[in-house]
Design a protein around this motif. Sequence first.
Motif, PDB file in Angstrom:
ATOM      1  N   ASN A 339     -20.901  25.375   7.097  1.00  0.00           N
ATOM      2  CA  ASN A 339     -22.118  25.523   6.306  1.00  0.00           C
ATOM      3  C   ASN A 339     -21.800  25.502   4.810  1.00  0.00           C
ATOM      4  O   ASN A 339     -22.676  25.717   3.981  1.00  0.00           O
ATOM      5  CB  ASN A 339     -22.860  26.818   6.666  1.00  0.00           C
ATOM      6  N   ARG A 340     -20.537  25.260   4.472  1.00  0.00           N
ATOM      7  CA  ARG A 340     -20.118  25.174   3.076  1.00  0.00           C
ATOM      8  C   ARG A 340     -20.213  23.741   2.566  1.00  0.00           C
ATOM      9  O   ARG A 340     -20.134  22.784   3.342  1.00  0.00           O
ATOM     10  CB  ARG A 340     -18.686  25.678   2.912  1.00  0.00           C
ATOM     11  N   ASP A 341     -20.325  23.606   1.261  1.00  0.00           N
ATOM     12  CA  ASP A 341     -20.279  22.296   0.609  1.00  0.00           C
ATOM     13  C   ASP A 341     -18.806  21.979   0.368  1.00  0.00           C
ATOM     14  O   ASP A 341     -18.198  22.443  -0.597  1.00  0.00           O
ATOM     15  CB  ASP A 341     -21.051  22.346  -0.706  1.00  0.00           C
ATOM     16  N   LEU A 342     -18.203  21.187   1.265  1.00  0.00           N
ATOM     17  CA  LEU A 342     -16.771  20.920   1.164  1.00  0.00           C
ATOM     18  C   LEU A 342     -16.425  20.084  -0.058  1.00  0.00           C
ATOM     19  O   LEU A 342     -15.337  20.239  -0.632  1.00  0.00           O
ATOM     20  CB  LEU A 342     -16.276  20.210   2.437  1.00  0.00           C
ATOM     21  N   ALA A 343     -17.331  19.193  -0.466  1.00  0.00           N
ATOM     22  CA  ALA A 343     -17.063  18.411  -1.672  1.00  0.00           C
ATOM     23  C   ALA A 343     -16.944  19.336  -2.879  1.00  0.00           C
ATOM     24  O   ALA A 343     -16.061  19.169  -3.730  1.00  0.00           O
ATOM     25  CB  ALA A 343     -18.166  17.375  -1.891  1.00  0.00           C
ATOM     26  N   ARG A 344     -17.814  20.328  -2.953  1.00  0.00           N
ATOM     27  CA  ARG A 344     -17.745  21.299  -4.041  1.00  0.00           C
ATOM     28  C   ARG A 344     -16.475  22.147  -3.929  1.00  0.00           C
ATOM     29  O   ARG A 344     -15.812  22.425  -4.937  1.00  0.00           O
ATOM     30  CB  ARG A 344     -18.986  22.197  -3.993  1.00  0.00           C
ATOM     31  N   ALA A 345     -16.113  22.533  -2.698  1.00  0.00           N
ATOM     32  CA  ALA A 345     -14.884  23.302  -2.490  1.00  0.00           C
ATOM     33  C   ALA A 345     -13.663  22.501  -2.933  1.00  0.00           C
ATOM     34  O   ALA A 345     -12.701  23.078  -3.464  1.00  0.00           O
ATOM     35  CB  ALA A 345     -14.765  23.699  -1.023  1.00  0.00           C
ATOM     36  N   CYS A 346     -13.706  21.187  -2.747  1.00  0.00           N
ATOM     37  CA  CYS A 346     -12.600  20.339  -3.225  1.00  0.00           C
ATOM     38  C   CYS A 346     -12.515  20.373  -4.747  1.00  0.00           C
ATOM     39  O   CYS A 346     -11.428  20.481  -5.318  1.00  0.00           O
ATOM     40  CB  CYS A 346     -12.781  18.902  -2.737  1.00  0.00           C
ATOM     41  N   ARG A 347     -13.662  20.269  -5.415  1.00  0.00           N
ATOM     42  CA  ARG A 347     -13.669  20.295  -6.870  1.00  0.00           C
ATOM     43  C   ARG A 347     -13.156  21.633  -7.403  1.00  0.00           C
ATOM     44  O   ARG A 347     -12.555  21.689  -8.471  1.00  0.00           O
ATOM     45  CB  ARG A 347     -15.079  20.016  -7.404  1.00  0.00           C
ATOM     46  N   GLU A 348     -13.412  22.698  -6.651  1.00  0.00           N
ATOM     47  CA  GLU A 348     -12.981  24.031  -7.072  1.00  0.00           C
ATOM     48  C   GLU A 348     -11.556  24.350  -6.622  1.00  0.00           C
ATOM     49  O   GLU A 348     -11.066  25.459  -6.875  1.00  0.00           O
ATOM     50  CB  GLU A 348     -13.948  25.078  -6.510  1.00  0.00           C
ATOM     51  N   ALA A 450     -28.438  29.602  -4.496  1.00  0.00           N
ATOM     52  CA  ALA A 450     -27.810  29.062  -3.293  1.00  0.00           C
ATOM     53  C   ALA A 450     -28.188  27.609  -3.066  1.00  0.00           C
ATOM     54  O   ALA A 450     -27.412  26.840  -2.519  1.00  0.00           O
ATOM     55  CB  ALA A 450     -28.216  29.893  -2.078  1.00  0.00           C
ATOM     56  N   GLU A 451     -29.421  27.214  -3.471  1.00  0.00           N
ATOM     57  CA  GLU A 451     -29.853  25.849  -3.264  1.00  0.00           C
ATOM     58  C   GLU A 451     -29.380  24.916  -4.369  1.00  0.00           C
ATOM     59  O   GLU A 451     -29.463  23.711  -4.240  1.00  0.00           O
ATOM     60  CB  GLU A 451     -31.384  25.796  -3.171  1.00  0.00           C
ATOM     61  N   ARG A 452     -28.873  25.489  -5.466  1.00  0.00           N
ATOM     62  CA  ARG A 452     -28.472  24.664  -6.598  1.00  0.00           C
ATOM     63  C   ARG A 452     -27.350  23.689  -6.258  1.00  0.00           C
ATOM     64  O   ARG A 452     -27.429  22.514  -6.640  1.00  0.00           O
ATOM     65  CB  ARG A 452     -28.088  25.556  -7.775  1.00  0.00           C
ATOM     66  N   PRO A 453     -26.284  24.112  -5.502  1.00  0.00           N
ATOM     67  CA  PRO A 453     -25.234  23.141  -5.173  1.00  0.00           C
ATOM     68  C   PRO A 453     -25.758  21.945  -4.389  1.00  0.00           C
ATOM     69  O   PRO A 453     -25.323  20.826  -4.605  1.00  0.00           O
ATOM     70  CB  PRO A 453     -24.249  23.983  -4.336  1.00  0.00           C
ATOM     71  N   GLU A 454     -26.726  22.204  -3.475  1.00  0.00           N
ATOM     72  CA  GLU A 454     -27.285  21.102  -2.700  1.00  0.00           C
ATOM     73  C   GLU A 454     -28.011  20.120  -3.605  1.00  0.00           C
ATOM     74  O   GLU A 454     -27.852  18.900  -3.492  1.00  0.00           O
ATOM     75  CB  GLU A 454     -28.228  21.658  -1.629  1.00  0.00           C
ATOM     76  N   LEU A 455     -28.820  20.637  -4.536  1.00  0.00           N
ATOM     77  CA  LEU A 455     -29.536  19.761  -5.456  1.00  0.00           C
ATOM     78  C   LEU A 455     -28.551  19.020  -6.359  1.00  0.00           C
ATOM     79  O   LEU A 455     -28.704  17.830  -6.622  1.00  0.00           O
ATOM     80  CB  LEU A 455     -30.523  20.576  -6.287  1.00  0.00           C
ATOM     81  N   GLU A 456     -27.511  19.737  -6.816  1.00  0.00           N
ATOM     82  CA  GLU A 456     -26.496  19.092  -7.652  1.00  0.00           C
ATOM     83  C   GLU A 456     -25.792  17.970  -6.893  1.00  0.00           C
ATOM     84  O   GLU A 456     -25.497  16.909  -7.446  1.00  0.00           O
ATOM     85  CB  GLU A 456     -25.477  20.134  -8.118  1.00  0.00           C
ATOM     86  N   ARG A 457     -25.519  18.209  -5.595  1.00  0.00           N
ATOM     87  CA  ARG A 457     -24.844  17.189  -4.797  1.00  0.00           C
ATOM     88  C   ARG A 457     -25.702  15.929  -4.698  1.00  0.00           C
ATOM     89  O   ARG A 457     -25.208  14.802  -4.848  1.00  0.00           O
ATOM     90  CB  ARG A 457     -24.556  17.740  -3.396  1.00  0.00           C
ATOM     91  N   LEU A 458     -26.990  16.109  -4.447  1.00  0.00           N
ATOM     92  CA  LEU A 458     -27.878  14.957  -4.332  1.00  0.00           C
ATOM     93  C   LEU A 458     -28.014  14.203  -5.649  1.00  0.00           C
ATOM     94  O   LEU A 458     -28.013  12.975  -5.681  1.00  0.00           O
ATOM     95  CB  LEU A 458     -29.259  15.418  -3.848  1.00  0.00           C
TER      96      LEU A 458
END
Length: 506
Positions: A339-348, A450-458
């Motif tokens: 349920n994590r944003d793995l792309a964001r986890a990679c950037r971090e 919590a919804e911000r990473p999803e919007l940022e990803r899109l």
Amino acid sequence: MKLFTEQEAPLLRALGKLNYTNPFTPERLELEEIILGRPPAPERRVWNMHDGARGTREDVTELAELAKHWANELRRRTELPGVKLDGTALDVAEPVVIYHLFEKHRAAMTAQMLNSPDETRFPCYDEFAADFDYFLNRPGRRLQCSYEPERTFAIYFQIHRAFHHIFDFLIGGTLAAGKLRAEVWQSLFTVDIYRYHRALYNRMQEINTLITGESGTGKELVARAIALSQYIPFDARSRRFRTAYPGCFRPVHLSALPQTMLESELFGHRKGAYTGALSDRVGYLEACDPSDAVLLDEIGEINAEVQVKLLRVLQTRRFQRLGDNAEREFSGKIIAATNRDLARACREGKFRNDLYYRLCSDTIETVPLRDLTGGSPAELEKFVDILAGRLLGEEESKRFLPEAMEWIIRHLGAEYPWPGNVRELEQCVRNLVIRGSYTPAPPAEPAENAERPELERLLSRCTLSADELLRTYVGLVRRRAGSCVKAAEQLKLDRRTVAKYLPPEP
């Protein structure tokens, strides 16, 4: 003399395409309209094999009868003197016969699949092989077939399992539910089922699948549907499949195990590899058959050391047991879920880029309950019915269902967003059974972020159209506001304009 007329050709081509069309896409309904000469029922926007009572829909039965007629008629015509069996005619005729054989033997194969799931011997193959030869392998007047009967039989069985598990595990009649089922179907048969039949049917285990989505949206159910619907080879001499499909799913909940135990579960260990390793152990990866799948649940929670070891498995399909230097081979399929944003986890720097790219060659995003129901009480009732049935049994759940739905609609409203998804709905049902009421938990403070990473990803993909961007943003505001009215106030728009940009209801 031609095998069929120009007037007959469109119907025959459409019948044949039923074999190779993703049944959960709009194309399936379009083909039914061409073949049956009438549009689908107005309320049917998502294809379903079953009617409301779990019987087969009349349309499906009518299509099967039509395929039966044309398979026999085409065979009869091939015996007529002067009929030309050129390549074009054969390309049209073969898929019609294949569809007829699929429908004719569906009942027998499905009955054995459901009634004797651990039985690998299928005596019904004898009748299938006889029909296959009757239609497709007659010396001198052969229609045409791209592959042998035993592989066709194996793929038929795979398709029957896929229909059953996708429908049973992924319920809902909204467009969002239909889209999710279509994506699961593609994970099994790809976007081009012709290519799948020719070259990929026994190689799909080499492609990893990553399932993402909010907590409680059924990621394990999606994984189970894929695992239990993979291709299993069939041996015509013994009349047996290589393995029984119920044992093909091997879930491992990564975050629930300490590291040593986790590695032992996955890779196995030798006796003495660590304190408490009193004997050799075969891990999940080593025990896998090529038709098996290992679910790595909560893949985003594993540490760097385990990430490195998993990367090696995905790159080379080889590994070592703990405390052992011998190379062993992994022959199954990897399904990962998070349920994590793995792309964001990679950037971090919290997740390896190379592991992420190995995992995401095939991705599925599960659908939150609010989108599966689309604000429709009838769709929500399907989920309540299933959850109540598990708790109360079929007879008592029928009595409970009307009062549960009445309470939910009166106190929470049809548009309640169910932030906890199906898990929250299950908790609600249990509360209603025990106490006659349910109090939702207050939203967590960081919910806004919590919804911000999803919007940022899109947004970072830069692929959204202006209309899609509006739909995405309006949907986020609607979920946070809790209703169309409040969302309209915040957006300073008319309520009808807000409703226009929300996902359509069934």
